[in-house]
Design a protein around this motif. Structure first.
Motif, mmCIF file in Angstrom:
data_model
loop_
_atom_site.group_PDB
_atom_site.id
_atom_site.type_symbol
_atom_site.label_atom_id
_atom_site.label_comp_id
_atom_site.label_asym_id
_atom_site.label_seq_id
_atom_site.Cartn_x
_atom_site.Cartn_y
_atom_site.Cartn_z
ATOM 1 N N GLU A 1 0.811 -1.213 0.000
ATOM 2 C CA GLU A 1 0.000 0.000 0.000
ATOM 3 C C GLU A 1 0.849 1.270 0.000
ATOM 4 O OE1 GLU A 1 -2.432 0.602 3.437
ATOM 5 O OE2 GLU A 1 -0.862 -0.006 4.833
ATOM 6 N N GLU A 2 0.283 2.311 -0.591
ATOM 7 C CA GLU A 2 0.913 3.637 -0.690
ATOM 8 C C GLU A 2 2.332 3.561 -1.250
ATOM 9 O OE1 GLU A 2 0.184 6.436 2.338
ATOM 10 O OE2 GLU A 2 -1.641 5.433 3.011
ATOM 11 N N GLY A 3 2.469 2.745 -2.292
ATOM 12 C CA GLY A 3 3.762 2.571 -2.942
ATOM 13 C C GLY A 3 4.417 1.284 -2.506
ATOM 14 N N THR A 4 4.584 0.344 -3.432
ATOM 15 C CA THR A 4 5.198 -0.937 -3.117
ATOM 16 C C THR A 4 6.645 -0.747 -2.670
ATOM 17 O OG1 THR A 4 6.006 -1.242 -5.367
ATOM 18 C CG2 THR A 4 3.769 -2.046 -4.882
ATOM 19 N N SER A 5 7.235 -1.834 -2.189
ATOM 20 C CA SER A 5 8.651 -1.777 -1.808
ATOM 21 C C SER A 5 9.521 -1.353 -2.987
ATOM 22 C CB SER A 5 9.104 -3.135 -1.277
ATOM 23 O OG SER A 5 8.526 -3.413 -0.019
ATOM 24 N N ASP A 6 9.163 -1.785 -4.187
ATOM 25 C CA ASP A 6 9.929 -1.373 -5.370
ATOM 26 C C ASP A 6 9.875 0.140 -5.561
ATOM 27 O OD1 ASP A 6 10.642 -3.964 -5.902
ATOM 28 O OD2 ASP A 6 9.119 -4.289 -7.443
ATOM 29 N N ILE A 7 8.699 0.720 -5.327
ATOM 30 C CA ILE A 7 8.564 2.179 -5.450
ATOM 31 C C ILE A 7 9.418 2.881 -4.403
ATOM 32 C CG2 ILE A 7 6.956 4.111 -5.218
ATOM 33 C CD1 ILE A 7 6.668 2.607 -7.831
ATOM 34 N N GLN A 8 9.440 2.356 -3.180
ATOM 35 C CA GLN A 8 10.256 2.983 -2.133
ATOM 36 C C GLN A 8 11.740 2.916 -2.503
ATOM 37 O OE1 GLN A 8 8.225 4.607 -0.146
ATOM 38 N NE2 GLN A 8 6.636 3.442 -1.215
ATOM 39 N N ARG A 9 12.157 1.793 -3.068
ATOM 40 C CA ARG A 9 13.554 1.684 -3.507
ATOM 41 C C ARG A 9 13.855 2.681 -4.633
ATOM 42 N NH1 ARG A 9 12.479 -3.803 -1.902
ATOM 43 N NH2 ARG A 9 14.085 -4.464 -0.407
ATOM 44 N N LEU A 10 12.884 2.894 -5.513
ATOM 45 C CA LEU A 10 13.056 3.865 -6.588
ATOM 46 C C LEU A 10 13.227 5.265 -6.022
ATOM 47 C CD1 LEU A 10 13.082 4.438 -9.642
ATOM 48 C CD2 LEU A 10 10.588 4.647 -9.534
ATOM 49 N N ILE A 11 12.380 5.629 -5.036
ATOM 50 C CA ILE A 11 12.495 6.947 -4.390
ATOM 51 C C ILE A 11 13.872 7.125 -3.771
ATOM 52 C CG2 ILE A 11 11.631 8.374 -2.488
ATOM 53 C CD1 ILE A 11 8.848 7.095 -3.001
ATOM 54 N N ILE A 12 14.331 6.112 -3.071
ATOM 55 C CA ILE A 12 15.630 6.185 -2.400
ATOM 56 C C ILE A 12 16.771 6.287 -3.425
ATOM 57 C CG2 ILE A 12 17.232 4.958 -0.872
ATOM 58 C CD1 ILE A 12 14.625 3.624 0.338
ATOM 59 N N SER A 13 16.692 5.489 -4.483
ATOM 60 C CA SER A 13 17.765 5.500 -5.488
ATOM 61 C C SER A 13 17.820 6.831 -6.220
ATOM 62 C CB SER A 13 17.560 4.354 -6.469
ATOM 63 O OG SER A 13 16.383 4.521 -7.224
ATOM 64 N N ARG A 14 16.660 7.427 -6.480
ATOM 65 C CA ARG A 14 16.647 8.740 -7.133
ATOM 66 C C ARG A 14 17.259 9.798 -6.228
ATOM 67 N NH1 ARG A 14 10.627 8.850 -10.025
ATOM 68 N NH2 ARG A 14 11.223 7.633 -11.885
ATOM 69 N N SER A 15 16.997 9.681 -4.934
ATOM 70 C CA SER A 15 17.593 10.627 -3.992
ATOM 71 C C SER A 15 19.120 10.486 -3.967
ATOM 72 C CB SER A 15 17.020 10.381 -2.584
ATOM 73 O OG SER A 15 17.602 11.265 -1.658
ATOM 74 N N LEU A 16 19.580 9.251 -4.035
ATOM 75 C CA LEU A 16 21.037 9.014 -4.074
ATOM 76 C C LEU A 16 21.645 9.582 -5.346
ATOM 77 C CD1 LEU A 16 21.145 5.327 -2.776
ATOM 78 C CD2 LEU A 16 21.888 7.373 -1.539
ATOM 79 N N ALA A 17 20.922 9.472 -6.459
ATOM 80 C CA ALA A 17 21.445 9.968 -7.740
ATOM 81 C C ALA A 17 21.566 11.479 -7.744
ATOM 82 C CB ALA A 17 20.530 9.512 -8.878
ATOM 83 N N ARG A 18 20.669 12.136 -7.001
ATOM 84 C CA ARG A 18 20.694 13.604 -6.952
ATOM 85 C C ARG A 18 21.750 14.131 -5.995
ATOM 86 N NH1 ARG A 18 14.984 12.939 -6.883
ATOM 87 N NH2 ARG A 18 15.004 13.220 -4.610
ATOM 88 N N ALA A 19 22.166 13.309 -5.056
ATOM 89 C CA ALA A 19 23.093 13.755 -4.006
ATOM 90 C C ALA A 19 24.458 14.102 -4.590
ATOM 91 C CB ALA A 19 23.249 12.662 -2.976
#
Length: 380
Positions: free
Chosen positions: A362-380
Protein backbone atom coordinates in the motif's frame (compact mmCIF):
# COMPACT_ATOMS: atom_id res chain seq x y z
CA UNK A 1 12.33 7.84 25.97
CA UNK A 2 12.02 11.59 26.62
CA UNK A 3 8.29 12.35 26.50
CA UNK A 4 6.14 15.11 27.95
CA UNK A 5 3.34 14.18 30.35
CA UNK A 6 0.81 14.74 27.54
CA UNK A 7 2.72 12.52 25.13
CA UNK A 8 3.12 9.77 27.70
CA UNK A 9 -0.59 9.93 28.50
CA UNK A 10 -1.76 9.32 24.93
CA UNK A 11 0.87 6.61 24.33
CA UNK A 12 -0.15 4.83 27.56
CA UNK A 13 -3.80 5.15 26.57
CA UNK A 14 -3.07 3.54 23.20
CA UNK A 15 -1.07 0.73 24.82
CA UNK A 16 -3.85 -0.04 27.32
CA UNK A 17 -6.55 0.07 24.63
CA UNK A 18 -4.50 -2.25 22.42
CA UNK A 19 -4.12 -4.82 25.20
CA UNK A 20 -7.61 -4.62 26.66
CA UNK A 21 -9.83 -3.91 23.64
CA UNK A 22 -7.99 -4.60 20.37
CA UNK A 23 -6.00 -7.82 20.85
CA UNK A 24 -8.95 -9.82 22.29
CA UNK A 25 -11.00 -9.00 19.19
CA UNK A 26 -8.33 -9.54 16.53
CA UNK A 27 -9.26 -13.08 15.53
CA UNK A 28 -13.03 -12.48 15.44
CA UNK A 29 -12.68 -9.33 13.35
CA UNK A 30 -10.44 -11.15 10.88
CA UNK A 31 -12.99 -13.91 10.45
CA UNK A 32 -15.83 -11.40 9.97
CA UNK A 33 -13.95 -10.66 6.71
CA UNK A 34 -15.89 -7.72 5.24
CA UNK A 35 -17.23 -5.99 8.35
CA UNK A 36 -15.43 -3.24 10.24
CA UNK A 37 -15.75 -3.45 14.05
CA UNK A 38 -17.96 -0.42 14.59
CA UNK A 39 -18.28 -1.04 18.33
CA UNK A 40 -14.51 -0.78 18.68
CA UNK A 41 -14.58 2.34 16.50
CA UNK A 42 -17.05 3.98 18.88
CA UNK A 43 -15.12 2.89 21.99
CA UNK A 44 -11.93 4.29 20.53
CA UNK A 45 -13.63 7.55 19.60
CA UNK A 46 -14.93 8.00 23.15
CA UNK A 47 -11.38 7.45 24.38
CA UNK A 48 -10.10 10.08 21.92
CA UNK A 49 -8.08 7.63 19.84
CA UNK A 50 -9.79 8.36 16.51
CA UNK A 51 -9.15 12.12 16.73
CA UNK A 52 -6.10 12.60 18.94
CA UNK A 53 -4.09 13.65 15.86
CA UNK A 54 -6.46 16.47 14.85
CA UNK A 55 -5.92 20.10 15.90
CA UNK A 56 -7.46 21.47 19.09
CA UNK A 57 -8.99 24.28 17.00
CA UNK A 58 -11.47 21.78 15.53
CA UNK A 59 -12.00 19.82 18.74
CA UNK A 60 -9.27 17.21 18.28
CA UNK A 61 -6.68 16.02 20.74
CA UNK A 62 -4.07 18.43 19.44
CA UNK A 63 -1.36 15.77 19.05
CA UNK A 64 -0.30 17.17 15.70
CA UNK A 65 3.38 16.22 15.87
CA UNK A 66 4.14 13.12 13.83
CA UNK A 67 6.62 11.81 16.40
CA UNK A 68 3.90 11.19 18.97
CA UNK A 69 1.56 9.86 16.30
CA UNK A 70 4.23 7.30 15.38
CA UNK A 71 4.45 6.11 18.99
CA UNK A 72 0.67 5.83 19.26
CA UNK A 73 0.34 4.02 15.93
CA UNK A 74 2.94 1.48 16.95
CA UNK A 75 1.10 0.70 20.19
CA UNK A 76 -2.31 0.37 18.55
CA UNK A 77 -0.90 -1.90 15.85
CA UNK A 78 0.82 -4.05 18.44
CA UNK A 79 -2.71 -5.00 19.41
CA UNK A 80 -3.73 -5.60 15.78
CA UNK A 81 -2.47 -3.78 12.72
CA UNK A 82 -5.76 -3.89 10.82
CA UNK A 83 -7.79 -2.54 13.73
CA UNK A 84 -5.06 -0.06 14.67
CA UNK A 85 -4.94 1.35 11.15
CA UNK A 86 -8.74 1.53 11.07
CA UNK A 87 -8.95 3.56 14.28
CA UNK A 88 -6.61 6.27 12.97
CA UNK A 89 -7.89 6.23 9.37
CA UNK A 90 -9.72 9.56 9.64
CA UNK A 91 -6.29 11.13 9.83
CA UNK A 92 -5.73 10.29 6.16
CA UNK A 93 -8.88 12.16 5.14
CA UNK A 94 -7.94 15.03 7.43
CA UNK A 95 -4.37 15.46 6.15
CA UNK A 96 -5.18 17.07 2.75
CA UNK A 97 -7.99 19.10 4.36
CA UNK A 98 -5.48 20.48 6.87
CA UNK A 99 -2.80 20.99 4.23
CA UNK A 100 -4.91 22.62 1.51
CA UNK A 101 -8.22 23.65 3.05
CA UNK A 102 -9.41 27.03 4.29
CA UNK A 103 -10.28 27.67 7.93
CA UNK A 104 -13.97 27.35 7.04
CA UNK A 105 -13.40 24.01 5.29
CA UNK A 106 -11.40 22.67 8.21
CA UNK A 107 -14.18 23.63 10.60
CA UNK A 108 -16.89 22.09 8.40
CA UNK A 109 -15.18 18.78 7.66
CA UNK A 110 -12.90 18.16 10.64
CA UNK A 111 -15.08 19.14 13.61
CA UNK A 112 -17.49 16.20 13.05
CA UNK A 113 -14.51 13.84 13.27
CA UNK A 114 -13.84 14.96 16.83
CA UNK A 115 -17.18 13.95 18.35
CA UNK A 116 -17.89 10.85 20.46
CA UNK A 117 -19.56 9.19 17.46
CA UNK A 118 -17.57 10.43 14.45
CA UNK A 119 -18.33 9.48 10.86
CA UNK A 120 -15.83 7.40 8.92
CA UNK A 121 -14.10 9.04 5.99
CA UNK A 122 -11.97 7.95 3.05
CA UNK A 123 -9.18 9.09 0.75
CA UNK A 124 -9.59 8.12 -2.91
CA UNK A 125 -6.45 8.15 -5.04
CA UNK A 126 -5.75 4.67 -6.49
CA UNK A 127 -7.41 3.74 -9.79
CA UNK A 128 -7.66 0.38 -11.60
CA UNK A 129 -4.89 1.37 -14.00
CA UNK A 130 -3.03 3.82 -11.77
CA UNK A 131 -1.37 2.72 -8.57
CA UNK A 132 1.71 4.53 -7.31
CA UNK A 133 1.96 7.02 -10.21
CA UNK A 134 -0.53 9.52 -8.81
CA UNK A 135 0.41 12.08 -11.47
CA UNK A 136 -1.22 9.81 -14.07
CA UNK A 137 -4.74 9.92 -12.62
CA UNK A 138 -7.52 9.41 -15.15
CA UNK A 139 -10.47 10.55 -13.04
CA UNK A 140 -11.51 13.86 -14.63
CA UNK A 141 -12.81 17.05 -13.06
CA UNK A 142 -14.40 19.50 -15.50
CA UNK A 143 -15.45 22.98 -14.38
CA UNK A 144 -19.13 23.77 -14.98
CA UNK A 145 -19.99 27.17 -13.55
CA UNK A 146 -19.92 26.98 -9.77
CA UNK A 147 -19.51 23.18 -9.85
CA UNK A 148 -17.11 20.53 -11.11
CA UNK A 149 -18.26 17.37 -12.85
CA UNK A 150 -16.29 14.30 -11.76
CA UNK A 151 -16.06 11.12 -13.83
CA UNK A 152 -13.84 8.15 -13.13
CA UNK A 153 -13.24 5.03 -11.06
CA UNK A 154 -11.24 4.46 -7.91
CA UNK A 155 -10.01 1.11 -6.57
CA UNK A 156 -8.95 -0.27 -3.20
CA UNK A 157 -10.47 2.62 -1.28
CA UNK A 158 -10.29 1.94 2.45
CA UNK A 159 -13.52 2.63 4.40
CA UNK A 160 -15.41 3.26 1.14
CA UNK A 161 -18.56 1.31 2.20
CA UNK A 162 -18.74 3.29 5.46
CA UNK A 163 -17.38 6.72 4.51
CA UNK A 164 -19.66 9.72 4.93
CA UNK A 165 -17.17 11.94 3.09
CA UNK A 166 -14.28 11.20 0.76
CA UNK A 167 -11.40 13.30 -0.49
CA UNK A 168 -11.27 12.45 -4.19
CA UNK A 169 -8.19 13.25 -6.25
CA UNK A 170 -8.87 13.98 -9.92
CA UNK A 171 -7.19 15.83 -12.77
CA UNK A 172 -8.44 18.96 -14.46
CA UNK A 173 -6.07 18.24 -17.38
CA UNK A 174 -4.32 14.88 -17.73
CA UNK A 175 -1.68 16.37 -20.06
CA UNK A 176 -0.43 18.44 -17.13
CA UNK A 177 0.22 15.31 -15.04
CA UNK A 178 1.00 16.40 -11.45
CA UNK A 179 0.13 20.05 -12.20
CA UNK A 180 -3.43 19.02 -13.04
CA UNK A 181 -4.17 16.99 -9.92
CA UNK A 182 -6.85 18.60 -7.75
CA UNK A 183 -8.59 17.46 -4.55
CA UNK A 184 -12.33 17.57 -3.83
CA UNK A 185 -14.45 16.61 -0.84
CA UNK A 186 -17.43 14.52 -1.96
CA UNK A 187 -20.34 13.69 0.34
CA UNK A 188 -21.88 10.24 0.55
CA UNK A 189 -25.20 10.16 -1.30
CA UNK A 190 -24.13 12.64 -3.96
CA UNK A 191 -25.87 11.72 -7.22
CA UNK A 192 -23.58 9.66 -9.44
CA UNK A 193 -21.36 8.41 -6.60
CA UNK A 194 -21.64 4.65 -6.03
CA UNK A 195 -19.58 2.18 -4.04
CA UNK A 196 -18.87 -1.38 -5.18
CA UNK A 197 -19.07 -4.56 -3.17
CA UNK A 198 -16.53 -5.01 -0.35
CA UNK A 199 -13.34 -6.62 -1.60
CA UNK A 200 -12.33 -9.91 0.02
CA UNK A 201 -8.77 -9.46 1.16
CA UNK A 202 -5.88 -11.60 2.32
CA UNK A 203 -5.42 -9.63 5.53
CA UNK A 204 -6.15 -6.43 7.48
CA UNK A 205 -9.84 -7.24 7.12
CA UNK A 206 -10.86 -4.78 9.83
CA UNK A 207 -10.57 -2.12 7.12
CA UNK A 208 -13.15 -2.76 4.42
CA UNK A 209 -12.08 -1.68 0.92
CA UNK A 210 -14.14 -1.23 -2.25
CA UNK A 211 -14.19 0.43 -5.64
CA UNK A 212 -15.75 3.88 -5.99
CA UNK A 213 -17.48 4.95 -9.19
CA UNK A 214 -18.04 8.59 -10.18
CA UNK A 215 -20.47 9.20 -13.04
CA UNK A 216 -21.37 12.84 -13.58
CA UNK A 217 -20.84 13.69 -9.91
CA UNK A 218 -21.49 17.40 -9.37
CA UNK A 219 -19.27 18.90 -6.69
CA UNK A 220 -19.51 22.57 -5.63
CA UNK A 221 -16.44 24.70 -6.21
CA UNK A 222 -16.47 25.32 -2.47
CA UNK A 223 -15.62 21.62 -2.01
CA UNK A 224 -12.33 22.00 -3.86
CA UNK A 225 -9.28 21.89 -1.57
CA UNK A 226 -6.82 24.58 -2.59
CA UNK A 227 -6.50 25.80 -6.14
CA UNK A 228 -6.58 23.71 -9.30
CA UNK A 229 -3.38 21.74 -9.58
CA UNK A 230 -2.45 22.00 -5.89
CA UNK A 231 -3.76 18.54 -5.05
CA UNK A 232 -0.55 16.72 -5.93
CA UNK A 233 1.46 18.77 -3.44
CA UNK A 234 -1.07 18.01 -0.71
CA UNK A 235 -1.06 14.35 -1.66
CA UNK A 236 2.73 14.02 -1.59
CA UNK A 237 2.86 15.68 1.82
CA UNK A 238 0.17 13.27 2.99
CA UNK A 239 2.15 10.32 1.62
CA UNK A 240 5.33 11.48 3.36
CA UNK A 241 3.51 11.30 6.69
CA UNK A 242 1.50 8.17 5.98
CA UNK A 243 4.54 6.18 4.86
CA UNK A 244 6.23 6.99 8.15
CA UNK A 245 3.10 5.86 9.98
CA UNK A 246 3.12 2.63 7.96
CA UNK A 247 6.65 2.08 9.22
CA UNK A 248 5.37 2.58 12.77
CA UNK A 249 2.36 0.31 12.27
CA UNK A 250 4.64 -2.37 10.83
CA UNK A 251 6.90 -2.05 13.86
CA UNK A 252 3.92 -2.70 16.12
CA UNK A 253 3.16 -5.93 14.26
CA UNK A 254 6.82 -6.98 14.34
CA UNK A 255 6.94 -6.43 18.11
CA UNK A 256 3.83 -8.56 18.55
CA UNK A 257 5.42 -11.35 16.52
CA UNK A 258 8.67 -11.10 18.47
CA UNK A 259 6.94 -11.24 21.85
CA UNK A 260 4.78 -14.20 20.85
CA UNK A 261 7.75 -16.11 19.45
CA UNK A 262 9.89 -15.36 22.51
CA UNK A 263 7.20 -16.44 24.98
CA UNK A 264 6.65 -19.65 23.05
CA UNK A 265 10.38 -20.38 22.84
CA UNK A 266 10.72 -20.01 26.61
CA UNK A 267 7.85 -22.40 27.33
CA UNK A 268 8.33 -25.02 24.58
CA UNK A 269 10.82 -27.81 25.35
CA UNK A 270 12.63 -30.00 22.85
CA UNK A 271 15.47 -32.42 23.55
CA UNK A 272 15.14 -31.73 27.26
CA UNK A 273 15.48 -27.94 27.28
CA UNK A 274 13.56 -24.80 26.25
CA UNK A 275 13.91 -24.18 22.53
CA UNK A 276 15.11 -20.64 23.25
CA UNK A 277 18.35 -22.27 24.36
CA UNK A 278 18.82 -23.80 20.91
CA UNK A 279 21.19 -21.59 18.93
CA UNK A 280 19.14 -21.49 15.71
CA UNK A 281 16.05 -20.28 17.57
CA UNK A 282 17.98 -17.89 19.80
CA UNK A 283 19.73 -16.28 16.83
CA UNK A 284 16.45 -15.94 14.94
CA UNK A 285 14.89 -14.15 17.91
CA UNK A 286 17.97 -11.92 18.16
CA UNK A 287 17.59 -10.96 14.52
CA UNK A 288 13.91 -10.20 15.08
CA UNK A 289 14.75 -7.95 18.03
CA UNK A 290 17.54 -6.10 16.21
CA UNK A 291 15.52 -5.55 13.05
CA UNK A 292 12.45 -4.39 14.96
CA UNK A 293 14.46 -1.92 17.03
CA UNK A 294 15.95 -0.52 13.80
CA UNK A 295 12.47 -0.29 12.26
CA UNK A 296 11.25 1.72 15.26
CA UNK A 297 14.22 4.09 15.16
CA UNK A 298 13.88 4.72 11.41
CA UNK A 299 10.22 5.72 11.84
CA UNK A 300 11.10 7.99 14.76
CA UNK A 301 13.95 9.64 12.81
CA UNK A 302 11.71 10.35 9.82
CA UNK A 303 8.91 11.68 12.04
CA UNK A 304 11.20 14.09 13.85
CA UNK A 305 12.55 15.44 10.55
CA UNK A 306 8.99 15.80 9.26
CA UNK A 307 8.04 17.77 12.39
CA UNK A 308 10.90 20.17 11.65
CA UNK A 309 9.37 20.90 8.24
CA UNK A 310 12.27 19.32 6.36
CA UNK A 311 11.94 17.32 3.13
CA UNK A 312 11.56 13.66 4.10
CA UNK A 313 10.68 11.77 0.93
CA UNK A 314 13.80 9.61 1.23
CA UNK A 315 13.50 9.11 5.00
CA UNK A 316 9.82 8.24 4.80
CA UNK A 317 10.53 5.75 2.00
CA UNK A 318 13.26 4.14 4.11
CA UNK A 319 10.98 3.94 7.16
CA UNK A 320 8.22 2.29 5.13
CA UNK A 321 10.52 -0.04 3.20
CA UNK A 322 12.43 -1.33 6.20
CA UNK A 323 9.43 -1.39 8.53
CA UNK A 324 7.10 -3.23 6.18
CA UNK A 325 9.64 -5.79 5.00
CA UNK A 326 10.74 -6.40 8.58
CA UNK A 327 7.12 -6.95 9.68
CA UNK A 328 6.65 -9.63 7.04
CA UNK A 329 9.98 -11.24 7.91
CA UNK A 330 9.21 -11.20 11.66
CA UNK A 331 5.81 -12.77 11.09
CA UNK A 332 7.54 -15.47 9.02
CA UNK A 333 10.22 -15.91 11.70
CA UNK A 334 7.57 -16.24 14.40
CA UNK A 335 5.81 -18.90 12.36
CA UNK A 336 9.09 -20.79 11.99
CA UNK A 337 9.61 -20.62 15.73
CA UNK A 338 6.12 -21.87 16.55
CA UNK A 339 6.26 -24.54 13.85
CA UNK A 340 2.90 -26.17 13.20
CA UNK A 341 1.20 -24.08 15.86
CA UNK A 342 2.21 -20.94 13.98
CA UNK A 343 0.54 -22.30 10.87
CA UNK A 344 -2.69 -22.98 12.76
CA UNK A 345 -5.32 -20.49 13.88
CA UNK A 346 -4.55 -21.36 17.48
CA UNK A 347 -2.19 -18.37 17.40
CA UNK A 348 -2.42 -15.02 15.57
CA UNK A 349 0.91 -15.55 13.81
CA UNK A 350 -0.62 -16.78 10.54
CA UNK A 351 -2.89 -13.74 10.55
CA UNK A 352 0.04 -11.40 11.12
CA UNK A 353 1.83 -12.90 8.13
CA UNK A 354 -1.22 -12.14 5.98
CA UNK A 355 -1.63 -8.68 7.50
CA UNK A 356 2.01 -7.71 7.06
CA UNK A 357 1.99 -8.24 3.30
CA UNK A 358 -0.28 -5.24 2.77
CA UNK A 359 2.28 -2.90 4.30
CA UNK A 360 4.75 -3.86 1.56
CA UNK A 361 2.17 -2.94 -1.09
CA UNK A 362 0.00 0.00 0.00
CA UNK A 363 0.91 3.64 -0.69
CA UNK A 364 3.76 2.57 -2.94
CA UNK A 365 5.20 -0.94 -3.12
CA UNK A 366 8.65 -1.78 -1.81
CA UNK A 367 9.93 -1.37 -5.37
CA UNK A 368 8.56 2.18 -5.45
CA UNK A 369 10.26 2.98 -2.13
CA UNK A 370 13.55 1.68 -3.51
CA UNK A 371 13.06 3.86 -6.59
CA UNK A 372 12.50 6.95 -4.39
CA UNK A 373 15.63 6.18 -2.40
CA UNK A 374 17.77 5.50 -5.49
CA UNK A 375 16.65 8.74 -7.13
CA UNK A 376 17.59 10.63 -3.99
CA UNK A 377 21.04 9.01 -4.07
CA UNK A 378 21.45 9.97 -7.74
CA UNK A 379 20.69 13.60 -6.95
CA UNK A 380 23.09 13.76 -4.01
Amino acid sequence: MDLTDEQRMIVDLARDFAHQEIRPRARAVDEDDVESPMDLWRSASRAGLTSFMLPEAVGGGGVTDLYTQVLVQEELCYGDIGIGNLLTSNGFFAAPVEELGTDAQRKTWLEPLCTYDPPMTALAVTEPGVGSDAAALQTRAVRDGDHYILNGQKAWISNAPYAERTVVFATVDSTLRSRGVTAFVVDRGTTGLTVGQPMRKMGQRAIVSAEVFLEGVRVPVDNRLGEEGQGFYGLMRTFDASRILIGAASTGLARAALDTATDYARERHQFGRPIIEHQAVAFRLADMAARTDASHLLAVRAAKLYDQGLPVSEESAIAKLMGSENAFWCAWAAMQTLGGWGYSREFLVEKWLRDAKLEEIEEGTSDIQRLIISRSLARA
